[in-house]
Design a protein around this motif. Structure first.
Motif, PDB file in Angstrom:
ATOM      1  N   ASP A 600       0.860  -1.177   0.000  1.00 19.17           N
ATOM      2  CA  ASP A 600       0.000   0.000   0.000  1.00 19.17           C
ATOM      3  C   ASP A 600       0.897   1.229   0.000  1.00 19.17           C
ATOM      4  N   ILE A 601       1.016   1.884  -1.142  1.00 20.26           N
ATOM      5  CA  ILE A 601       1.948   3.003  -1.296  1.00 20.26           C
ATOM      6  C   ILE A 601       1.629   4.126  -0.333  1.00 20.26           C
ATOM      7  N   GLN A 602       0.348   4.327  -0.059  1.00 21.15           N
ATOM      8  CA  GLN A 602      -0.027   5.400   0.847  1.00 21.15           C
ATOM      9  C   GLN A 602       0.535   5.188   2.245  1.00 21.15           C
ATOM     10  N   LYS A 603       0.571   3.943   2.704  1.00 24.64           N
ATOM     11  CA  LYS A 603       1.116   3.666   4.029  1.00 24.64           C
ATOM     12  C   LYS A 603       2.597   4.009   4.097  1.00 24.64           C
ATOM     13  N   VAL A 604       3.305   3.785   3.003  1.00 21.79           N
ATOM     14  CA  VAL A 604       4.723   4.118   2.973  1.00 21.79           C
ATOM     15  C   VAL A 604       4.912   5.623   3.051  1.00 21.79           C
ATOM     16  N   MET A 605       4.170   6.349   2.223  1.00 23.11           N
ATOM     17  CA  MET A 605       4.352   7.795   2.144  1.00 23.11           C
ATOM     18  C   MET A 605       3.877   8.507   3.401  1.00 23.11           C
ATOM     19  N   TYR A 606       2.676   8.200   3.843  1.00 19.60           N
ATOM     20  CA  TYR A 606       2.077   8.960   4.935  1.00 19.60           C
ATOM     21  C   TYR A 606       2.495   8.462   6.320  1.00 19.60           C
ATOM     22  N   GLY A 607       2.862   7.197   6.424  1.00 18.78           N
ATOM     23  CA  GLY A 607       3.186   6.643   7.734  1.00 18.78           C
ATOM     24  C   GLY A 607       4.663   6.416   7.974  1.00 18.78           C
ATOM     25  N   TRP A 608       5.510   6.974   7.082  1.00 20.90           N
ATOM     26  CA  TRP A 608       6.954   6.742   7.178  1.00 20.90           C
ATOM     27  C   TRP A 608       7.521   7.291   8.481  1.00 20.90           C
ATOM     28  N   PRO A 609       8.491   6.564   9.131  1.00 17.80           N
ATOM     29  CA  PRO A 609       8.936   5.205   8.760  1.00 17.80           C
ATOM     30  C   PRO A 609       8.047   4.109   9.341  1.00 17.80           C
ATOM     31  N   GLY A 610       7.219   4.433  10.328  1.00 14.24           N
ATOM     32  CA  GLY A 610       6.272   3.482  10.882  1.00 14.24           C
ATOM     33  C   GLY A 610       6.881   2.602  11.955  1.00 14.24           C
ATOM     34  N   PRO A 611       6.043   2.060  12.847  1.00 12.93           N
ATOM     35  CA  PRO A 611       6.546   1.272  13.979  1.00 12.93           C
ATOM     36  C   PRO A 611       7.279  -0.004  13.581  1.00 12.93           C
ATOM     37  N   LEU A 612       6.865  -0.648  12.492  1.00 13.52           N
ATOM     38  CA  LEU A 612       7.509  -1.905  12.105  1.00 13.52           C
ATOM     39  C   LEU A 612       8.960  -1.679  11.701  1.00 13.52           C
ATOM     40  N   LEU A 613       9.202  -0.672  10.861  1.00 14.76           N
ATOM     41  CA  LEU A 613      10.570  -0.418  10.408  1.00 14.76           C
ATOM     42  C   LEU A 613      11.429   0.107  11.556  1.00 14.76           C
ATOM     43  N   ILE A 614      10.867   0.961  12.395  1.00 14.97           N
ATOM     44  CA  ILE A 614      11.626   1.476  13.545  1.00 14.97           C
ATOM     45  C   ILE A 614      12.005   0.331  14.476  1.00 14.97           C
ATOM     46  N   ALA A 615      11.046  -0.564  14.753  1.00 18.36           N
ATOM     47  CA  ALA A 615      11.332  -1.699  15.633  1.00 18.36           C
ATOM     48  C   ALA A 615      12.368  -2.629  15.011  1.00 18.36           C
ATOM     49  N   ALA A 616      12.277  -2.841  13.698  1.00 22.86           N
ATOM     50  CA  ALA A 616      13.265  -3.695  13.023  1.00 22.86           C
ATOM     51  C   ALA A 616      14.655  -3.093  13.151  1.00 22.86           C
ATOM     52  N   SER A 617      14.756  -1.798  12.943  1.00 20.33           N
ATOM     53  CA  SER A 617      16.054  -1.120  13.054  1.00 20.33           C
ATOM     54  C   SER A 617      16.575  -1.156  14.481  1.00 20.33           C
ATOM     55  N   ALA A 618      15.690  -0.981  15.456  1.00 22.19           N
ATOM     56  CA  ALA A 618      16.113  -1.007  16.861  1.00 22.19           C
ATOM     57  C   ALA A 618      16.627  -2.386  17.254  1.00 22.19           C
ATOM     58  N   CYS A 619      15.934  -3.434  16.831  1.00 21.95           N
ATOM     59  CA  CYS A 619      16.396  -4.800  17.125  1.00 21.95           C
ATOM     60  C   CYS A 619      17.769  -5.048  16.505  1.00 21.95           C
ATOM     61  N   ALA A 620      17.939  -4.607  15.262  1.00 24.70           N
ATOM     62  CA  ALA A 620      19.225  -4.794  14.597  1.00 24.70           C
ATOM     63  C   ALA A 620      20.321  -3.990  15.291  1.00 24.70           C
ATOM     64  N   LEU A 621      19.990  -2.794  15.752  1.00 29.54           N
ATOM     65  CA  LEU A 621      20.974  -1.962  16.445  1.00 29.54           C
ATOM     66  C   LEU A 621      21.443  -2.624  17.740  1.00 29.54           C
ATOM     67  N   VAL A 622      20.516  -3.142  18.533  1.00 26.16           N
ATOM     68  CA  VAL A 622      20.895  -3.804  19.783  1.00 26.16           C
ATOM     69  C   VAL A 622      21.704  -5.061  19.499  1.00 26.16           C
ATOM     70  N   ALA A 623      21.272  -5.830  18.501  1.00 27.26           N
ATOM     71  CA  ALA A 623      22.017  -7.040  18.143  1.00 27.26           C
ATOM     72  C   ALA A 623      23.430  -6.692  17.707  1.00 27.26           C
TER      73      ALA A 623
END
Length: 680
Positions: A600-623
């Motif tokens: 859904d392109i609108q979710k990318v544009m309007y909801g960037w970066p969104g909780p899923l991507l932030i959480a993914a990045s945070a998990c990778a950062l801690v790891a």
């Protein structure tokens, strides 16, 4: 990953829309207002622009034949691309030859497209209005193209540091040297998030990517700066300046840069109430059929793309452009600007756009030259081309996500059908290309992307192109779309042409090997990707990391009693590595969920970066951070020797390999912005 690429590449690559809004507390003029041009241009020191009348021997279009051709072409193309509504206009020799709407502006209830009243978002075609205003200031002597843009900007939005050398010319040819950011701020679906132009320019200032004037890389932000400069010079909002200098003199009653939102202090007046019922909805195509999109607010960067217009109004606009700035007794700009809009600023190879003072130069079938612009928002796609030697102007706009398939091809189709010799497709393959495949094959990465952070990381994944040679044809693949090309001349020239069209590709060769390529639009460069930027290397690192994480958990379940013996340091190191394995698996799972949402392109544009991507990045950062702990523990892990309370040699080796895999992948992610959950 492939679905993520399609969705976000669409959002990043075709967003050719708008910059922001200036202060204007007055009410917008009514759509039936009239005004006269009040700023005739001073005498020009340049020769007059080319005449707008078709050259002798050019057969004017027959309205009946043209309508029959366009009806068939549009019906077929709209059905294949799933486009709900469209509007077209064709003008020639000072007359409107065709003006017609197709499909629907709304589906519930159904409202047919009216070419004179239905307002479509025209995206970056808005930029041509901005460049007209800039050239009017140039003609008046108030702006000089080779002076820094900072001289004409309010102090609070002036470019800092090394960006101070960016000139007006750099903005017109898209060479300011800025990175390109769009996600989460270029478009808004909540009118409360629309900001004044000056505030947007301060808050969303991109970083410097290269020195100005070196290469063209499309910049919406740069056009926003140009719009702010002309608004400051006139002491008016950008929206009112467009109305007074362009739309009202031309009688473009259904064209506006204002948007249908609530009135708010500090912002320009909103779209007049009389126009709002005529605004077309935007649509996406899903399995169940058309789905109406949210309204796309672009007013915070209005000079780059917030205009809405009709085919009828844009026919007047094209007639004015073909008339060297004048139409129906109104003069919008003078001969200096008229000549500029047909004079490329950049020296480019034949067939490549050189940016005619902000206008795109198109090479059309039959050897004809066109000038105009493409435009795209999320749901709307537009193209306007004027062809002076034919006295011809072609405009098309659509209201659906797949509309770019129509807008890109329609002007070429008209010129090809009526003013060019028939062509045979596909073009034959090249034996020489097949023998020299290594010259071109490899991974390439676009220069039009963010430099770092999460947007930079996602841009790295979806802005890549794999170039291969198969069967004597060169294939380029980006975002799931594959195009086929054959050489257009000797291979040493690096010129290619599409096997089934007239699109062109230009490679830059050094020492007999391609280092980059550009398409005919000249809006960005695809450079050979460094090893650490290649999607294949990231995929390899991700695969090894997943393997190591899964093997870590498998080891917990499958080890025998002897392999469970360990000293205290080894026990703690094992616990840390198990935590890492869980974090890496969680990060990949969250990123996969984000990729699925990105359909859904609108979710990318309007909801960037969104909780899923932030959480993914945070998990990778801690790891990644925990990798430092396991590296520090390595000497003590190996000092256990063959004592009873120590790991076996195979387990020590596996631990070490896992540390190495995690460390290398962490460095790779850090270099590309993936470990920055705080970023945009």
């Amino acid at each position: 990953m492939r679905s993520l690429g399609k969705a976000i590449l669409f959002a990043l690559a075709i967003l050719a829309a708008a910059p922001a809004a200036a202060q204007d507390t007055g009410a917008a003029p009514a759509p039936d207002s009239r005004a006269q041009a009040t700023n005739p241009a001073p005498p020009s020191t340049l020769s007059p622009a080319p005449t707008a009348v078709a050259a002798p021997g050019v057969t004017p279009l027959d309205p009946v034949r043209l309508e029959a051709f366009v009806d068939g072409w549009m019906t077929d193309a709209m059905n294949r691309a799933h486009v709900a509504g469209a509007s077209v206009a064709v003008v020639q020799n000072g007359q409107v030859v065709l003006k017609k709407g197709y499909g629907f502006a709304d589906l519930n209830p159904r409202r047919p497209v009216d070419p004179d009243r239905t307002l479509f978002r025209i995206g970056s075609v808005s930029k041509t209005f901005t460049w007209i205003l800039v050239m009017k200031e140039v003609e008046a002597g108030r702006i000089r193209l080779d002076r820094p843009i900072n001289l004409y900007l309010p102090e609070k939005v002036r470019l800092p540091g090394r960006l101070r050398e960016v000139t007006v010319r750099n903005l017109m040819e898209h060479t300011p040297g800025l990175e390109d950011r769009a996600l989460g701020q270029l478009f808004e679906n909540d009118p409360r998030r629309v900001r004044p132009l000056d505030l947007y320019l301060r808050q969303e200032r991109p970083g410097r990517d290269r020195s100005p004037g070196i290469l063209s890389s499309y910049s919406n932000y740069g056009v926003g700066l140009a719009g702010a400069a002309v608004a400051l010079g006139e002491g008016k909002s950008f929206e009112r300046l467009v109305e007074e200098d362009i739309t009202l003199p031309l009688g473009m009653r259904y064209t506006t840069f204002r948007e249908p939102r609530p009135e708010r202090r500090g912002l320009p007046a909103a779209m007049p109430a009389a126009l709002r019922p005529h605004v077309s909805a935007g649509f996406g195509w899903r399995t169940a059929g058309f789905v109406e999109n949210d309204y796309e607010y672009i007013g915070h960067i209005a000079p780059a793309g917030s205009a809405s217009s009709t085919a009828g109004d844009m026919s007047r606009y094209m007639l004015m452009l073909l008339g060297d700035g004048s139409w129906n007794g109104a003069t919008v700009f003078g001969p200096v600007a008229a000549r500029a809009f047909r004079s490329p600023l950049r020296q480019t190879t034949d067939g490549m756009n050189g940016w005619a003072h902000g206008f795109i130069v198109y090479d059309l079938p039959g050897g004809h030259k066109g000038y105009g612009h493409d435009g795209a928002t999320i749901a709307f796609h537009t193209k306007m081309v004027v062809v002076p030697d034919l006295g011809l102007g072609v405009f098309i706009t659509t209201n659906s996500e797949n509309g770019h398939r129509l807008s890109r091809a329609f002007p070429d189709a008209v010129v090809q059908h009526f003013y060019a010799q028939p062509q045979t497709f596909p073009r034959p393959p090249s034996r020489e290309l097949g023998q020299s495949a290594d010259m071109f094959t490899g991974s390439y990465l676009t220069t039009r992307r963010a430099n770092g952070g999460l947007e930079g990381f996602v841009g790295l994944l979806v802005g890549a192109s794999e170039v291969v040679v198969q069967g004597g044809r060169l294939l380029t693949g980006q975002g799931g779309e594959v195009k086929s090309w054959v050489p257009d001349g000797p291979l040493a020239q690096g010129r290619f042409i599409a096997t089934t069209g007239n699109e062109r590709l230009f490679f830059r060769l050094e020492d007999g090997r391609a280092v980059s390529y550009r398409d005919e639009m000249n809006a960005f460069t695809m450079k050979r990707a460094a090893l650490t930027e290649r999607a294949s290397i990231l995929a390899l690192g991700a695969g090894l990391t997943v393997f190591a994480a899964v093997a870590t958990f498998a080891g917990l379940a499958l080890r025998n009693r002897r392999e469970l013996r360990q000293n205290q340091i080894q026990a703690r190191a094992s616990m840390v590595q198990t935590m890492q394995a869980g974090l890496w698996i969680a990060a990949f799972g969250l990123f996969a969920a984000f990729a699925d949402q990105a359909l859904d392109i609108q979710k990318v544009m309007y909801g960037w970066p969104g909780p899923l991507l932030i959480a993914a990045s945070a998990c990778a950062l801690v790891a990644a951070a925990l990798t430092l702990v396991t590296i520090a523990a390595l000497p003590a892990v190996w000092q256990g020797g063959r004592r009873v309370d120590s790991w076996t040699a195979p387990r020590k080796t596996f631990f070490t390999l896992t540390v190495l895999i995690y460390a290398l992948f962490s460095v790779l992610l850090a270099m590309n912005g993936a470990l920055e959950p705080w970023s945009r």
